[in-house]
Each structure stands twice: as C-alpha cells, then as structure tokens.
Motif scaffolding. Structure first.
Motif, PDB file in Angstrom:
ATOM      1  N   PRO A  86       0.856  -1.162  -0.009  1.00 14.76           N
ATOM      2  CA  PRO A  86      -0.017   0.035  -0.077  1.00 14.76           C
ATOM      3  C   PRO A  86       0.917   1.409   0.145  1.00 14.76           C
ATOM      4  CG  PRO A  86      -0.922  -1.764   1.563  1.00 14.76           C
ATOM      5  CD  PRO A  86       0.420  -2.049   1.133  1.00 14.76           C
ATOM      6  N   ASP A  87       1.935   1.335   0.516  1.00 13.79           N
ATOM      7  CA  ASP A  87       2.639   2.640   0.392  1.00 13.79           C
ATOM      8  C   ASP A  87       3.963   2.346  -0.993  1.00 13.79           C
ATOM      9  OD1 ASP A  87       4.660   0.617   0.966  1.00 13.79           O
ATOM     10  OD2 ASP A  87       5.470   1.539   2.777  1.00 13.79           O
ATOM     11  N   GLY A  88       3.710   1.480  -1.614  1.00 20.67           N
ATOM     12  CA  GLY A  88       4.576   1.479  -2.879  1.00 20.67           C
ATOM     13  C   GLY A  88       6.074   1.009  -2.750  1.00 20.67           C
ATOM     14  N   VAL A 121     -10.174   4.540  -5.342  1.00 22.03           N
ATOM     15  CA  VAL A 121     -10.826   3.323  -4.972  1.00 22.03           C
ATOM     16  C   VAL A 121     -10.667   2.887  -3.548  1.00 22.03           C
ATOM     17  CG1 VAL A 121     -10.452   0.977  -5.759  1.00 22.03           C
ATOM     18  CG2 VAL A 121     -10.071   2.749  -7.456  1.00 22.03           C
ATOM     19  N   VAL A 122      -9.388   3.012  -3.044  1.00 22.00           N
ATOM     20  CA  VAL A 122      -9.346   2.612  -1.502  1.00 22.00           C
ATOM     21  C   VAL A 122     -10.215   3.407  -0.537  1.00 22.00           C
ATOM     22  CG1 VAL A 122      -7.754   2.217   0.294  1.00 22.00           C
ATOM     23  CG2 VAL A 122      -7.077   1.838  -2.377  1.00 22.00           C
ATOM     24  N   ALA A 123     -10.315   4.531  -0.583  1.00 17.86           N
ATOM     25  CA  ALA A 123     -10.787   5.174   0.357  1.00 17.86           C
ATOM     26  C   ALA A 123     -12.635   5.192   0.047  1.00 17.86           C
ATOM     27  CB  ALA A 123     -10.675   7.039   0.090  1.00 17.86           C
ATOM     28  N   PRO A 134     -15.979   9.280   2.909  1.00 17.75           N
ATOM     29  CA  PRO A 134     -14.243   9.376   2.881  1.00 17.75           C
ATOM     30  C   PRO A 134     -14.159  10.967   3.219  1.00 17.75           C
ATOM     31  CG  PRO A 134     -15.351   8.530   0.741  1.00 17.75           C
ATOM     32  CD  PRO A 134     -16.433   8.820   1.869  1.00 17.75           C
ATOM     33  N   ALA A 135     -12.815  11.206   4.089  1.00 20.99           N
ATOM     34  CA  ALA A 135     -12.388  12.148   4.485  1.00 20.99           C
ATOM     35  C   ALA A 135     -12.102  13.104   3.220  1.00 20.99           C
ATOM     36  CB  ALA A 135     -11.193  12.420   5.421  1.00 20.99           C
ATOM     37  N   LYS A 136     -12.724  14.342   3.146  1.00 18.15           N
ATOM     38  CA  LYS A 136     -12.399  15.226   2.214  1.00 18.15           C
ATOM     39  C   LYS A 136     -11.018  16.273   2.319  1.00 18.15           C
ATOM     40  CE  LYS A 136     -16.908  15.740   0.432  1.00 18.15           C
ATOM     41  NZ  LYS A 136     -17.311  14.460   0.487  1.00 18.15           N
ATOM     42  N   LYS A 137      -9.921  16.211   1.317  1.00 23.21           N
ATOM     43  CA  LYS A 137      -9.118  16.697   1.622  1.00 23.21           C
ATOM     44  C   LYS A 137      -9.203  18.323   0.885  1.00 23.21           C
ATOM     45  CE  LYS A 137      -5.761  13.209   2.342  1.00 23.21           C
ATOM     46  NZ  LYS A 137      -4.552  12.549   1.958  1.00 23.21           N
ATOM     47  N   SER A 138      -8.302  19.299   1.509  1.00 18.71           N
ATOM     48  CA  SER A 138      -8.495  20.593   0.617  1.00 18.71           C
ATOM     49  C   SER A 138      -7.084  21.212   0.683  1.00 18.71           C
ATOM     50  CB  SER A 138      -9.535  21.588   1.538  1.00 18.71           C
ATOM     51  OG  SER A 138      -8.846  21.805   2.773  1.00 18.71           O
ATOM     52  N   GLY A 139      -6.943  22.163  -0.193  1.00 23.00           N
ATOM     53  CA  GLY A 139      -5.733  22.546  -0.361  1.00 23.00           C
ATOM     54  C   GLY A 139      -4.774  21.752  -1.402  1.00 23.00           C
ATOM     55  N   TRP A 140      -3.639  22.317  -1.539  1.00 26.60           N
ATOM     56  CA  TRP A 140      -2.719  21.690  -2.277  1.00 26.60           C
ATOM     57  C   TRP A 140      -2.169  20.203  -2.106  1.00 26.60           C
ATOM     58  CZ3 TRP A 140      -1.176  24.105  -6.873  1.00 26.60           C
ATOM     59  CH2 TRP A 140      -1.598  25.230  -6.887  1.00 26.60           C
TER      60      TRP A 140
END
Length: 141
Positions: A86-88, A121-123, A134-140
């Motif tokens: 999952p972290d690559g 997908v995962v979220a 799912p949590a919504k992210k904001s910003g850059w």
C-alpha cells in the motif's frame, strides 16, 4: 467468461436503488466477479508467468510489460502498485529494481498513480466498510 461476469456486475449496479434485493444482487455479482478474478490470477501466477519466464529473457519480456503498463487505465497502474504494498515500497524495491527503472521515475510516473488509486478506490472501499464518508482533503497537499 470474465467479461460476462463483469457485465453482470455492471447490470446489477445499473439497477441499484434503495431496495435491499438490489444491494444483494450487487454483492452477489461482486462476489462472483472476485472468485472469477482470483481463479484467473491463480492460473496467471502458477502457469502463464512461469512459462513466460522459462521461454523468454527479461530483455524480451520488458517491452511487452512496458506496453501493457503504458496502455493500462490510470487506476490499474495504481492498483498494481497498491497490490504489491500500500505504500509502494515493495513496488519500488522489487518491480522497479528488477526492471532497472530509475528511482526518479517513481516520482514522475508512479507515485501520483498510487495516490489517485488510494483516493478514487481505496478511500471509497474503506468508507463502505466503515460506514463513514471518505475524508475530504482541501488545499494543495
């Protein structure tokens, strides 16, 4: 066979509404799809890949793999990375190293695909499992 199972999943999703029977149909269709895919992957891992590795050199296989990755949908690339870890990390250490892919390519070509897969997908899967949006992210960032 896989395409017909995939079509059944799509049909069940298209008919989806608030009725419990429709949700059960989607669940059943997805369970069938999962079982079919796992059988396919098992054959791929136990038969096709060993044969490919036995009869072709990495140099002969590499262009074909590259073409497959280039033509794959964005989420398929992220799914490949996520499936390895999952972290690559395993993708970077195993997949990229074996194929002599320079480490900077992770940042240019793969890191964003993993992030998109996690978001797209995962979220959503985690939200369904937890029952929370799912949590919504904001910003850059």
């Amino acid at each position: 066979a896989l395409d017909s199972v995939k079509d059944k999943v799509q049909t069940a999703i298209d008919r989806l509404n608030a009725e419990k029977s429709n949700l059960v149909a989607v669940r059943d269709a997805l369970s069938t799809y999962e079982a079919t895919m796992l059988k396919y992957f098992e054959v791929e891992e136990t038969t096709a890949l060993p044969l490919m590795r036995a009869y072709f050199t990495p140099e002969e296989i590499s262009p074909v793999q590259r073409k497959i990755l280039e033509d794959a949908p964005e989420n398929a690339k992220g799914a490949l990375i996520f499936a390895m870890s999952p972290d690559g990390a395993k993708f970077r250490s195993d997949f990229m190293t074996v194929r002599s892919i320079p480490s900077f390519v992770w940042y240019l070509a793969f890191k964003g695909r993993l992030a998109s897969y996690k978001k797209d997908v995962v979220a959503k899967v985690e939200a369904i499992e937890s029952g929370k949006e799912p949590a919504k992210k904001s910003g850059w960032f």
